[in-house]
Write an enzyme that holds these catalytic residues in place. Structure first.
Site, PDB file in Angstrom:
ATOM      1  N   GLU A  19      -1.894  -7.064   7.409  1.00  0.00           N
ATOM      2  CA  GLU A  19      -0.564  -6.996   8.002  1.00  0.00           C
ATOM      3  C   GLU A  19      -0.349  -7.708   9.163  1.00  0.00           C
ATOM      4  O   GLU A  19      -1.143  -8.350   9.984  1.00  0.00           O
ATOM      5  CB  GLU A  19      -0.209  -5.519   8.370  1.00  0.00           C
ATOM      6  CG  GLU A  19       1.125  -5.336   8.846  1.00  0.00           C
ATOM      7  CD  GLU A  19       2.206  -5.516   7.588  1.00  0.00           C
ATOM      8  OE1 GLU A  19       2.360  -6.766   7.532  1.00  0.00           O
ATOM      9  OE2 GLU A  19       2.951  -4.466   7.237  1.00  0.00           O
ATOM     10  N   HIS A  60       0.846  -1.317  -0.133  1.00  0.00           N
ATOM     11  CA  HIS A  60       0.006   0.054   0.025  1.00  0.00           C
ATOM     12  C   HIS A  60       1.010   1.180   0.143  1.00  0.00           C
ATOM     13  O   HIS A  60       2.200   1.120   0.313  1.00  0.00           O
ATOM     14  CB  HIS A  60      -0.715   0.057   1.195  1.00  0.00           C
ATOM     15  CG  HIS A  60      -0.251   0.185   2.588  1.00  0.00           C
ATOM     16  ND1 HIS A  60       0.376   1.361   2.941  1.00  0.00           N
ATOM     17  CD2 HIS A  60       0.197  -0.892   3.586  1.00  0.00           C
ATOM     18  CE1 HIS A  60       0.802   0.940   4.166  1.00  0.00           C
ATOM     19  NE2 HIS A  60       0.870  -0.139   4.528  1.00  0.00           N
TER      20      HIS A  60
END
Length: 510
Positions: free
Chosen positions: A146, A72
Site C-alpha cells: 500500500e 483486500h
C-alpha cells in the site's frame, strides 16, 4: 501454497517520472465545507500532467493478456478508521474473510496463470483465500504494498487531523501534492505502480490475478490507461472490489492497447452504500444504465444500434437493473429516444413508482422521465464505414477503430449530453438527488471521458456491456469533480451477467 517473493528492485530500476506542479482543474471543498481551495491551471498544464504518464510506453506483449485486480477484504484498521499506509499490523476481520470468500466464488472458474500479491498480511491472506487449491505460482512483490504514508501510519483519522493540521488537510483535498517527512507519497506510488506493470506484462502469462490495496490498485488502473496523480481517489476501489484490464498486442510490436473492462465490481451492491465516496459524504449521483440487448437488425453495423426494441434478454436485463435500483429514490430518468432505451427507462420507472405503494394508504410516487435527443448516438454510429454485421459483441477498446470524424461527432454530442445531465442533477431544491441516464453503451463510454475531463482519444480505454450500470458520485455537487464508484457492473444480472473473467483457451482472444 507457498509464495515466491520478488525482492524490491534497486532504486535505479524504478521508474520515476518527471513531476510537474500538480493542480486540479476543479474547485475542491473539504467535507466540512468550512474552507475552500481553488486550484486553477490552464488546459495545456492539465493535458501535460496526464500525458507524462500516457507517453511512457508499456513493454510489448505477444498475445492478449487480461489482468484482474482485487483489493483486500476489510481489515481491523479499516474497521477502526485508522490510517494504514504500508504498515503491516492489521489483519482481515471476519467480514473481510467473508468478502474474500465471495471474491473467490466470483473468480472460481477462471484459469489464472499466476497470482501477484502484496506481501502485507491483509492482502496476502485475501490472495490465499481467492487462490484456493490452485497449483499455479503465487508471487509476492514489495512494489504492490500500500501507499507509504510515513508519520501518518497508525493514526486514527481525527488524530491525523489534530496532529498534522495543514498537512492532513492537503492529504484530503490535494493528495497529488501532499508532502510528509520529505516525501510525496502519491507521486511515489504512481512510479511504483508503473514499475509493477512492467513486471506483470513481461511475465509469461495470459491471465493474471493481482491482489493488493486501495491506493495501489487505484494507481495501477490510472497508470494503465495513462492518468496522472491528479486522479487519485477518483477511481474507487472497495474492499474486495474487482477491476479488469485487457491488454491487446499491436501488430507493430509497440506498447499494447489497454482497455479498462470493469472497475470495482464489489461483493455488495454498488448503489447500497451509505452515500460515501472515498471517505467523503455525497448526496448527488448519476447512474448510467446501458440499455438492454435488442432484437437482431440485419442492417445494423453495430450491436444494439438502430431503433430495434429489446429482445427477451434485454427485458430481463432491464428488470434486473430495476430491482437493483429499487431501494433508491430516483429523482428523474433521462433516456435516448431510441426504442430500447425508452423501454429500459420505462421498466425502471414503473418499479420505482410501485416501490412506495405496498400498503393500503399509500400514494404512488411519480418519477419524472425525459427523452433527450443528445443521448441518441446510434445515428452517429451508422455513419461509420468500419462497422460490419459480423460484429457479435462490443469488444473491449473497439471504439479506437472509429474514423476520426465519427469519433469527433460522437464526442461533441456526448459533451452536450453530459452538460444536460449535470443540469438535471442541479435542478430542484432536493439536497439528495439521483439521476438515471439510459442509453447505448457507446454514449456512456463517452460520458466516462467527459466526467474525467479527457479527450475523445481516451474513448477506446473503456468498455461497457448491455445491461450494465456505472455509478458516478458528486461529493462536491454537480459543479465539482465526479468520483467513479464503478464501471460496467453486471453482477445484478445473475445468470445472465457477463463473467468478470473469461477462461483462457489455447490462443482464443479475450
Amino acid at each position: 501454497m507457498p509464495f515466491v517473493t520478488l525482492a524490491p528492485p534497486p532504486l535505479r530500476g524504478c521508474l520515476y517520472l518527471p513531476q510537474p506542479k500538480r493542480v486540479s482543474p476543479f474547485t475542491v471543498r473539504s467535507s466540512s465545507s468550512l474552507q475552500e481551495i481553488d486550484k486553477s491551471s490552464s488546459a495545456a498544464e492539465r493535458k501535460l500532467s496526464t500525458e507524462l504518464y500516457a507517453s511512457v510506453p508499456f513493454p510489448p506483449i505477444r498475445t492478449a493478456k487480461r489482468v484482474v485486480l482485487v483489493r483486500h477484504g476489510q481489515s481491523t484498521w479499516n474497521a477502526e478508521g485508522r490510517i494504514q499506509g504500508s504498515s503491516n499490523f492489521s489483519i482481515l476481520t471476519k467480514k473481510g474473510e467473508a468478502q474474500a470468500e465471495t471474491s473467490r466464488q466470483m473468480l472460481i472458474d477462471d484459469s489464472f496463470d499466476v497470482c501477484f500479491s502484496s506481501p502485507l498480511i491483509r492482502s496476502k491472506r485475501t490472495a490465499e483465500i481467492i487462490w484456493g487449491p490452485r497449483e499455479e505460482a503465487m508471487i509476492t512483490d514489495s512494489d504492490l504494498r500500500e501507499i507509504d504514508l510515513y508519520s501518518f501510519q497508525g493514526l486514527l483519522k481525527h488524530e491525523g487531523k489534530a496532529k498534522f493540521g495543514a498537512a492532513y488537510r492537503q492529504w484530503q483535498v490535494d493528495a497529488a501534492n501532499f508532502n510528509i517527512d520529505g516525501h510525496y507519497p502519491v507521486r511515489e506510488l504512481w512510479a511504483r505502480a508503473r514499475s509493477c506493470w512492467t513486471k506483470i506484462l513481461t511475465h509469461d502469462s495470459r491471465s493474471v490475478l493481482v491482489v493488493a490495496h486501495n491506493a495501489v490498485n487505484q494507481a495501477l488502473v490510472a497508470t494503465a490507461i495513462g492518468l496522472g496523480t491528479e486522479y487519485f481517489r477518483i477511481l474507487l476501489q472497495s474492499n474486495c472490489g474487482v477491476s479488469v484490464l485487457d491488454f491487446t498486442p499491436r501488430s507493430d510490436g509497440g506498447s499494447p492497447y489497454i482497455c479498462l473492462n470493469r472497475l470495482n465490481q464489489t461483493p455488495n451492491s454498488p448503489v447500497a452504500s451509505s452515500g460515501s465516496s472515498g471517505g467523503r459524504k455525497t448526496s448527488k449521483r448519476i447512474i448510467l444504465v446501458c440499455q438492454g440487448s435488442t432484437q437482431n437488425d440485419p442492417e445494423a453495423k453495430f450491436p444494439n444500434s438502430g431503433d430495434q426494441p429489446m429482445n427477451m434478454l434485454g427485458i430481463i436485463q432491464s428488470q434486473k437493473t430495476a430491482e437493483l435500483l429499487l431501494d433508491l429514490k430516483i429523482s428523474s430518468i433521462v433516456s435516448s429516444p431510441k426504442n430500447a432505451s425508452v423501454e429500459t427507462a420505462t421498466i425502471i420507472s414503473k418499479l420505482q413508482e410501485a416501490a412506495d405503494c405496498l400498503g393500503a394508504d399509500c400514494v404512488p410516487r411519480y418519477v419524472e422521465m425525459k427523452e433527450i435527443q443528445d443521448l441518441n448516438v446510434e445515428d452517429i454510429l451508422l455513419q461509420s464505414a468500419k462497422g460490419t454485421t459480423e460484429v457479435s459483441t462490443l469488444q473491449p477498446g473497439w471504439l479506437k477503430e472509429l474514423e476520426d470524424g465519427v469519433a469527433s461527432t460522437l464526442w461533441d454530442q456526448s459533451g452536450r449530453a453530459w452538460q444536460k445531465l449535470l443540469t438535471e442533477l442541479s435542478d430542484g431544491s432536493d439536497p439528495e438527488k439521483i439521476v438515471v441516464a439510459v442509453g447505448h453503451p457507446v454514449l456512456h463510454i463517452a460520458f466516462m471521458g467527459q466526467c474525467l475531463n479527457l479527450t475523445k482519444d481516451w474513448m477506446g480505454s473503456f468498455n461497457l456491456d448491455a445491461g450494465s450500470i456505472s455509478v458516478i458520485d458528486f461529493p462536491d455537487g454537480p459543479t465539482g469533480r465526479g468520483v467513479i464508484r464503478c464501471i460496467n457492473y453486471t453482477a445484478h444480472l445473475g445468470r445472465w451477467s457477463i463473467p468478470i473473467t473469461r477462461t483462457t483457451v489455447d490462443d482464443e482472444a479475450f
